[in-house]
Design a protein around this motif. Structure first.
Motif, short mmCIF file in Angstrom:
data_model
loop_
_atom_site.label_atom_id
_atom_site.label_comp_id
_atom_site.label_asym_id
_atom_site.label_seq_id
_atom_site.Cartn_x
_atom_site.Cartn_y
_atom_site.Cartn_z
N ILE A 57 52.79 20.56 36.11
CA ILE A 57 52.11 21.84 35.93
C ILE A 57 51.95 22.57 37.27
CG2 ILE A 57 49.99 22.95 35.18
CD1 ILE A 57 49.63 20.71 33.15
N VAL A 58 51.54 21.83 38.30
CA VAL A 58 51.38 22.44 39.62
C VAL A 58 52.72 22.93 40.15
CG1 VAL A 58 50.69 22.02 42.01
CG2 VAL A 58 49.29 21.13 40.14
N ALA A 59 53.78 22.13 39.93
CA ALA A 59 55.11 22.54 40.37
C ALA A 59 55.55 23.82 39.65
CB ALA A 59 56.11 21.43 40.12
N ALA A 60 55.23 23.93 38.36
CA ALA A 60 55.57 25.14 37.62
C ALA A 60 54.82 26.35 38.17
CB ALA A 60 55.26 24.95 36.15
N CYS A 61 53.58 26.14 38.61
CA CYS A 61 52.82 27.22 39.23
C CYS A 61 53.48 27.65 40.54
CB CYS A 61 51.38 26.77 39.48
SG CYS A 61 50.39 26.52 37.99
N TRP B 167 56.60 34.41 28.68
CA TRP B 167 55.75 33.30 29.07
C TRP B 167 56.60 32.08 29.44
CZ3 TRP B 167 50.23 32.69 28.70
CH2 TRP B 167 49.55 33.84 28.30
N SER B 168 56.13 31.33 30.42
CA SER B 168 56.75 30.04 30.75
C SER B 168 56.02 28.96 29.97
CB SER B 168 56.66 29.75 32.25
OG SER B 168 57.52 30.59 32.97
N ILE B 169 56.77 28.15 29.26
CA ILE B 169 56.19 27.06 28.46
C ILE B 169 56.41 25.75 29.20
CG2 ILE B 169 56.10 25.97 26.21
CD1 ILE B 169 55.54 29.02 26.21
N ILE B 170 55.32 25.09 29.55
CA ILE B 170 55.40 23.77 30.20
C ILE B 170 55.31 22.75 29.09
CG2 ILE B 170 54.48 22.28 32.00
CD1 ILE B 170 53.06 24.76 33.14
N GLU B 171 56.45 22.25 28.67
CA GLU B 171 56.53 21.40 27.49
C GLU B 171 55.65 20.16 27.62
OE1 GLU B 171 58.14 21.69 24.64
OE2 GLU B 171 59.36 23.48 24.99
N PRO C 280 52.72 36.56 36.48
CA PRO C 280 53.38 35.44 35.79
C PRO C 280 52.37 34.66 34.95
CG PRO C 280 54.13 35.55 38.05
CD PRO C 280 53.01 36.53 37.93
N ALA C 281 52.79 34.28 33.74
CA ALA C 281 51.89 33.60 32.81
C ALA C 281 52.53 32.33 32.30
CB ALA C 281 51.54 34.53 31.65
N LEU C 282 51.77 31.24 32.30
CA LEU C 282 52.26 29.94 31.88
C LEU C 282 51.30 29.35 30.86
CD1 LEU C 282 52.43 30.17 35.28
CD2 LEU C 282 53.78 28.13 34.95
N VAL C 283 51.85 28.53 29.98
CA VAL C 283 51.03 27.86 28.99
C VAL C 283 51.51 26.41 28.86
CG1 VAL C 283 52.47 28.63 27.06
CG2 VAL C 283 50.10 27.99 26.64
N ALA C 284 50.55 25.49 28.85
CA ALA C 284 50.85 24.06 28.75
C ALA C 284 50.20 23.52 27.48
CB ALA C 284 50.34 23.31 29.97
N ASP D 271 46.99 36.54 40.40
CA ASP D 271 48.38 36.34 40.82
C ASP D 271 49.13 35.45 39.83
OD1 ASP D 271 48.41 37.66 43.52
OD2 ASP D 271 46.81 36.20 43.86
N LEU D 272 48.37 34.66 39.07
CA LEU D 272 48.98 33.73 38.12
C LEU D 272 47.97 33.45 37.01
CD1 LEU D 272 51.50 31.81 37.70
CD2 LEU D 272 50.11 30.02 38.73
N PHE D 273 48.47 33.39 35.77
CA PHE D 273 47.64 33.11 34.61
C PHE D 273 48.17 31.85 33.95
CE2 PHE D 273 46.43 33.97 30.07
CZ PHE D 273 45.05 33.95 30.26
N LEU D 274 47.31 30.83 33.83
CA LEU D 274 47.72 29.53 33.31
C LEU D 274 46.72 29.06 32.27
CD1 LEU D 274 49.21 26.73 33.40
CD2 LEU D 274 47.71 26.16 35.34
N ILE D 275 47.21 28.63 31.11
CA ILE D 275 46.36 28.02 30.10
C ILE D 275 46.77 26.56 29.95
CG2 ILE D 275 45.52 28.10 27.73
CD1 ILE D 275 46.27 31.02 27.61
N ALA D 276 45.83 25.66 30.30
CA ALA D 276 46.12 24.22 30.23
C ALA D 276 44.81 23.46 30.08
CB ALA D 276 46.86 23.77 31.50
N PRO D 277 44.60 22.78 28.99
CA PRO D 277 45.52 22.66 27.85
C PRO D 277 45.44 23.87 26.93
CG PRO D 277 43.53 21.43 27.40
CD PRO D 277 43.37 21.96 28.80
N ALA D 278 46.57 24.14 26.27
CA ALA D 278 46.63 25.21 25.28
C ALA D 278 46.69 24.59 23.89
CB ALA D 278 47.86 26.08 25.52
N THR D 279 45.78 24.97 23.03
CA THR D 279 45.74 24.45 21.67
C THR D 279 46.64 25.27 20.75
OG1 THR D 279 43.84 25.85 21.17
CG2 THR D 279 43.38 23.61 21.96
N ALA D 280 46.85 24.75 19.53
CA ALA D 280 47.60 25.51 18.53
C ALA D 280 46.92 26.83 18.24
CB ALA D 280 47.76 24.68 17.25
#
Length: 416
Positions: free
Chosen positions: A172-176, A146-150, A117-121, A83-92
């Motif tokens: 991050i949880v709020a963005a999810c 993609w949503s970028i969590i700065e 929905p896909a997010l990357v932190a 239902d949701l794809f999240l990468i945290a932490p995301a490296t270069a």
């Protein structure tokens, strides 16, 4: 509302020092009711053991494309159930892979297959994050939905200070939650007031109240999660909630000026602040000394009644007031609802355990102009905030009614 309840979240963990924070993130997502499946890169295992995630989620952390002769379609199976794809932490490194469409391990291959929905932190050294290649890769991902969590600024593990630290886990949880919440307030401008105002007596003292601002902050957070543009006018010292425009004030007059500045463009106004009814008629330029008689008589004058003024001023806006009472809760709240031309009032008895100032929970009764009444049980303030937003949606002139079902899933991928 628990928007993550029963949802399947794929959590990608990459090889960086911030990988240790992913364990706490994983725990918080599980506490929100989500089923979390961790996908680790080989480098991540150098920083944190798979057993940690397996213990937290109740399912093995996955690392290999072909693990002991398993299905060669593991990445497809994972993607179809997510239902949701999240990468945290995301490296270069993972950002570059995602931007180029490379797929050489389980995480990057699954990333190409997901349709949810896909997010990357991101999290990395300040110079790495500022590098043109990294910024270009992030721009590519944004264009692709993609949503970028700065990341945040602060002291980094490398000993430098700057932007690159993994975003706070609450962000991050709020963005999810926002990614999976109904976007029924999308494109609406929600104005929220919070906290107790302070009326100066002299340079070191003020007249104030016990309001913490937590309810107003929860309302701002909830409105943002449901897609609104939010401005929070705060007399509280609490840190600002995720991705919300903050206006700091102290006195009732300052709050009035800030509210008036934003009122005409607002669609929904949630007046949760505890504004002082009176202020000292004069302010001493110097600290008032005790003196010999140990008595001090103050002359007070009324402050502007912000809520009543807005009630007279409103045209299309929905105006929600709050009544913190110690006696005759419903009678006093109903009178306030009528006198100040409100569309909804939220009443709570602050003497009840779990409903007072500073508490992390609230027990509310919602009163409507048509005589309706809805009693809410003891809820966290964020849960109560979402219930209040649900009630606002039932009003006949709610401006987002045509979007009650929310956007298609692709439209949920807003920048966090």
């Amino acid at each position: 509302m628990r928007f993550l309840e029963g949802k399947t979240i794929l959590l990608g963990v990459c090889g960086g020092i911030a990988a240790y924070k992913a364990a706490d993130l994983c725990r918080q997502l599980v506490q929100e009711g989500a089923a979390v499946q961790v996908l680790m890169t080989a480098e991540a295992e150098e920083f944190i053991a798979p057993l940690t995630f397996s213990t937290l989620t109740g399912r093995p952390a996955l690392k290999e494309m072909f693990n002991g002769g398993g299905s060669p379609l593991t990445h497809i199976d994972l993607a179809n159930k997510a239902d949701l794809f999240l990468i945290a932490p995301a490296t270069a490194n993972i950002l570059a892979k995602l931007a180029l469409g490379l797929a050489d391990d389980l995480l990057s291959t699954t990333a190409l297959a997901v349709t949810c929905p896909a997010l990357v932190a991101p999290a990395m050294n300040v110079n790495m994050y500022a590098n043109a290649a990294v910024q270009e890769n992030l721009a590519v991902l944004r264009r692709r939905g993609w949503s970028i969590i700065e990341p945040e600024e602060g002291f980094l593990a490398c000993g430098t200070t700057g932007k690159g630290r993994l975003a706070g886990l609450e962000r991050i949880v709020a963005a999810c939650r926002r990614s999976l919440a109904p976007q029924d307030y999308r494109e609406l401008f929600v104005l929220v007031t919070a906290g107790g105002t302070r009326e100066p007596l002299d340079p070191v003292r003020y007249i104030g109240n016990y309001s913490s601002g937590k309810m107003g902050y929860a309302l701002a957070q909830a409105a943002w999660e449901r897609g609104a543009r939010v401005t929070l006018i705060s007399a509280s010292s609490l840190p600002p909630p995720s991705e919300v425009e903050m206006v700091r004030v102290e006195t009732a007059e300052e709050m009035w000026n800030a509210v008036v500045k934003n009122f005409d463009k607002a669609d929904v106004v949630l007046k949760a602040a505890a504004v002082a009814d009176f202020r000292p008629a004069s302010r001493s330029a110097q600290k008032i000394k005790k003196g010999d008689n140990h008595k001090l008589i103050l002359e007070l004058e009324p402050t502007v009644d912000i809520l009543a003024s807005l009630g007279r001023r409103k045209e299309r806006q929905i105006l929600v007031g709050f009544a913190a009472e110690t006696e005759e809760l419903l009678a006093n709240a109903r009178q306030k609802l009528e006198d100040k031309r409100l569309d909804l009032i939220v009443a709570n008895d602050v003497t009840r355990p779990g409903a007072g100032f500073g508490s992390d929970t609230n027990i509310c009764t919602l009163l409507f102009p048509d005589g309706r009444k809805e009693e809410l049980p003891r809820l966290t303030k964020l849960e109560a905030a979402h219930r209040i937003l649900d009630a606002v949606k039932t009003l006949p002139h709610f401006p987002g009614r045509e979007r009650e079902k929310g956007p298609e899933r692709e439209e949920c991928r807003n920048d966090a």
